[in-house]
Each structure stands twice: as C-alpha cells, then as structure tokens.
Design an enzyme around this catalytic site. Sequence first.
Site, PDB file in Angstrom:
ATOM      1  N   CYS A   1       0.772  -1.208   0.002  1.00 59.43           N
ATOM      2  CA  CYS A   1       0.045  -0.056  -0.127  1.00 59.43           C
ATOM      3  C   CYS A   1       0.753   1.141   0.068  1.00 59.43           C
ATOM      4  O   CYS A   1       0.245   2.369   0.316  1.00 59.43           O
ATOM      5  CB  CYS A   1      -0.926  -0.106   0.988  1.00 59.43           C
ATOM      6  SG  CYS A   1      -2.099  -1.240   1.120  1.00 59.43           S
TER       7      CYS A   1
ATOM      8  N   LYS B   1      -8.166  -0.033  10.658  1.00 59.66           N
ATOM      9  CA  LYS B   1      -8.232  -1.246   9.436  1.00 59.66           C
ATOM     10  C   LYS B   1      -7.278  -2.078   9.933  1.00 59.66           C
ATOM     11  O   LYS B   1      -5.898  -2.014  10.179  1.00 59.66           O
ATOM     12  CB  LYS B   1      -8.002  -0.460   8.241  1.00 59.66           C
ATOM     13  CG  LYS B   1      -7.825  -1.558   6.977  1.00 59.66           C
ATOM     14  CD  LYS B   1      -7.568  -0.956   5.736  1.00 59.66           C
ATOM     15  CE  LYS B   1      -7.476  -1.983   4.567  1.00 59.66           C
ATOM     16  NZ  LYS B   1      -6.966  -1.305   3.358  1.00 59.66           N
TER      17      LYS B   1
ATOM     18  N   GLU C   1      -6.178   5.246  16.879  1.00 58.52           N
ATOM     19  CA  GLU C   1      -5.993   5.571  15.293  1.00 58.52           C
ATOM     20  C   GLU C   1      -7.283   6.376  14.955  1.00 58.52           C
ATOM     21  O   GLU C   1      -6.893   7.335  14.208  1.00 58.52           O
ATOM     22  CB  GLU C   1      -5.963   4.203  14.754  1.00 58.52           C
ATOM     23  CG  GLU C   1      -4.921   3.483  14.712  1.00 58.52           C
ATOM     24  CD  GLU C   1      -4.071   3.922  13.514  1.00 58.52           C
ATOM     25  OE1 GLU C   1      -4.216   4.849  13.088  1.00 58.52           O
ATOM     26  OE2 GLU C   1      -2.879   3.061  13.395  1.00 58.52           O
TER      27      GLU C   1
ATOM     28  N   LYS D   1     -12.913  -1.693   9.928  1.00 54.32           N
ATOM     29  CA  LYS D   1     -12.851  -2.507   9.029  1.00 54.32           C
ATOM     30  C   LYS D   1     -11.985  -3.826   9.345  1.00 54.32           C
ATOM     31  O   LYS D   1     -10.842  -3.523   9.638  1.00 54.32           O
ATOM     32  CB  LYS D   1     -12.256  -1.939   7.720  1.00 54.32           C
ATOM     33  CG  LYS D   1     -11.904  -2.876   6.346  1.00 54.32           C
ATOM     34  CD  LYS D   1     -11.476  -2.091   5.261  1.00 54.32           C
ATOM     35  CE  LYS D   1     -11.156  -3.164   4.304  1.00 54.32           C
ATOM     36  NZ  LYS D   1     -10.161  -2.493   3.182  1.00 54.32           N
TER      37      LYS D   1
ATOM     38  N   SER E   1     -15.058  -8.229   1.820  1.00 53.48           N
ATOM     39  CA  SER E   1     -15.090  -9.363   0.496  1.00 53.48           C
ATOM     40  C   SER E   1     -15.135 -10.642   1.316  1.00 53.48           C
ATOM     41  O   SER E   1     -16.148 -11.455   0.925  1.00 53.48           O
ATOM     42  CB  SER E   1     -13.829  -9.472  -0.272  1.00 53.48           C
ATOM     43  OG  SER E   1     -12.852  -9.426   0.398  1.00 53.48           O
TER      44      SER E   1
HETATM   45  C1  PBG Z   1      -6.883  -1.436  -0.349  1.00 57.77           C
HETATM   46  C2  PBG Z   1      -8.091  -1.884   0.339  1.00 57.77           C
HETATM   47  C3  PBG Z   1      -8.464  -3.239   0.647  1.00 57.77           C
HETATM   48  C4  PBG Z   1      -9.558  -3.381   0.783  1.00 57.77           C
HETATM   49  C5  PBG Z   1     -10.392  -2.024   0.682  1.00 57.77           C
HETATM   50  N1  PBG Z   1      -9.248  -1.313   0.443  1.00 57.77           N
HETATM   51  C6  PBG Z   1      -7.587  -4.399   0.684  1.00 57.77           C
HETATM   52  C7  PBG Z   1      -6.457  -4.540   1.504  1.00 57.77           C
HETATM   53  O1  PBG Z   1      -6.178  -3.786   2.491  1.00 57.77           O
HETATM   54  O2  PBG Z   1      -5.772  -5.453   1.271  1.00 57.77           O
HETATM   55  C8  PBG Z   1     -10.476  -4.556   1.231  1.00 57.77           C
HETATM   56  C9  PBG Z   1     -11.972  -4.537   1.048  1.00 57.77           C
HETATM   57  C10 PBG Z   1     -12.589  -5.948   1.045  1.00 57.77           C
HETATM   58  O3  PBG Z   1     -11.910  -7.174   1.185  1.00 57.77           O
HETATM   59  O4  PBG Z   1     -13.888  -5.964   0.773  1.00 57.77           O
HETATM   60  N2  PBG Z   1      -5.773  -1.362   0.428  1.00 57.77           N
END
Ligand code: PBG
Length: 327
Positions: A130, A200, A238, A253, A279
């Site tokens: 990232c 996150k 955070e 998340k 996801s």
């Molecule tokens: C980008 C990002 C990710 C997700 C949203 N933005 C992937 C990650 O961090 O690996 C995941 C979303 C999902 O799993 O639906 N960094």
Amino acid sequence: MRYPIYRPRRLRANENLRRMIRETRLSTDDLIMPLFVRPGRGVRNKISSMPGIFQLSVDEAVKEARKAADLGVPAIILFGIPEAKDARGTHGYKKDNIVAKAIRAIRDKVEDLVIVTDVCLCEYTDHGHCGVVRKERGGGFSVDNDATLELLAKMALSHVQAGAHMVAPSDMMDGRIGAVRASLDDSGFEHIPIMAYAAKYASAFYGPFRDAAESPPQFGDRRSYQMDPPNSDEALREVALDIEEGADIVMVKPALPYLDIIYRVKQEFGYPVAAYNVSGEYAMIKAAAAKGWVDEQKIVLEMLTGIKRAGADIILTYYALEAARWL
Ligand code: PBG
C-alpha cells in the site's frame, strides 16, 4: 404467587407490536456499493471468489452506478484496476487514471449519487503493497511511511479534480489524513469530506478482494501497517488521530469480527461511523447460500442490522444492491 411479573414476550406477540418497539432500522440510506473499474469497453469480468461482483469497464460501471441510484443507494465507492503497475503506483495518480475516467463518466450520466473513491497504492504497485517499498539489508523490506504520503495526496487530488464527492484513504500510513486534507485544501477543495479507514485490521477477510482488485502483496504481508486484530484501545488512538487530522467519517474494517470496535468508536467519539462489510464476509455467505445451507436474504439483513445496531451509521457492502431490493 404469580410470576414472572415482567414478561418480555408480551411485546413480541405479533409483527405490529414488534415493529413498534424495534430499536434499529436498517435502511437503503445506510449503504455504499463498492465497484471495481478497469480499462476496456463492454467488460464484465467475473470474480470467482465474489459471485455477483464484477470488474467493470467504465461504460459498464456507469450502468451499475445507475442501478444503485435507481434503487436508492446513496453512494458508491470506486476501486481502480490499472492497465499497468509499477513500483510507485504511478497509474493511480497520473492524469486520466482509471478511477478519474470512471468518476467523469458516472458524474456525467448519473445524477444524485455520491461518488467516493478508495485512495491506496496497492492496486497500482507491482509489489502489491500500500506504499513505497524499501528493500532492507538482509533481504527484508519496509514500507516508507512519509514517502507514501505524498503519492496518496496526489491520488486523492486527482480523484477530486475529476469530480469525486468524497475520498477514502485506506492505506494505514501514519499522517495520511492530514496529508490528504492539506493537499485538498491547498487546491481549493476544503469542502470535500474525507472518510478515513481509521481502524483497519490486517485481516484474512480481505482475500477475495485481492482477487477482485488484483492486489495481493507479492512478498510479505500488511502487518507492519494494518492493525493487529487483538487490539482495541489502539483502534481508539487511530480514530482519534484521524479525527485530529481532519477525518469527517471514521471507518472500522472488517465489520463482523470487529463489532466491539464499531461500538467503542461510536460511543467514544460520536462521529459518523462507517463499517466495511468486507469481501470475505460476502464470500462466506454467498458460498453457504449457493449450497442451500442458509437463507441468504434473512442472513444478510440480520448481519447488516447487527452492524448498524453496534453503532455503524454507514455500511460499505457488496450486498448493497441486493439489500436495497429486499428492504
Ligand atoms: C486497499 C483496500 C483493501 C480493501 C479495501 N481497500 C485491501 C487490503 O487492504 O488488502 C479490502 C476490501 C474487502 O476485502 O472487501 N488497501
């Protein structure tokens, strides 16, 4: 003696009574639909681990965005899959990048839809991290925090210049909300809100997304920048930092394994809280539903209601369009 005195079942006797005392109401207003855009025309590539979700060319993304708007879904969030990747993710912020193209097309053709963009380098870097990667002596690597901030700020600005209504940095570098805020303000976009992926976690639930966005890390993992799942106080720190740096909405998340975090963040800050129903959460239900093991509609509405009950005002979910039809 007659007992029990208090009988909660009295108010569960029929649907009208249940409606009267219902505390949480899930609504289409709460939902954001994620869309994956890629180069080409007429492209609708299936994502095998996310049945019903596609990589879309811009023309197809416009159709999907129109569907969302027609169903009353207030917002979409765009992820880009570029035509090429390199070490610094230049296709993520170059002029006319894939997300910028999609924003212009959607703004042109679909009114009344809030267009949010995900701001992160992982979809655009050849190594899949990232941020900017530095090789360390002895074979290791690190992600260079401050070198990454500049690129994220550029990416956010390119989206907003193309017409994005809101940006959502998801990279988990320290200080990125401040960097993005400053870059937007300097260019006259002080009115554009930021939805920060504030807490996150480094989660295995992102697996299917990485197929969809073609963004798995080519070496190592994301644990040096995304949060450690057992931590909860740290999530509050955070979130506090992101708010101090100018976040307007704070996100937790994934959603389901982190309902306690959603609850604490809402209680502690009282800010608009978003939760990303990611996801892997989507894929698990799709797989079980395909086998006939669960009632998909009931389980999805129960899940989304639970996320809202925990404290989320906004839910990003791949089920947004289906849920909107069911609600
Ligand atoms: C980008 C990002 C990710 C997700 C949203 N933005 C992937 C990650 O961090 O690996 C995941 C979303 C999902 O799993 O639906 N960094």
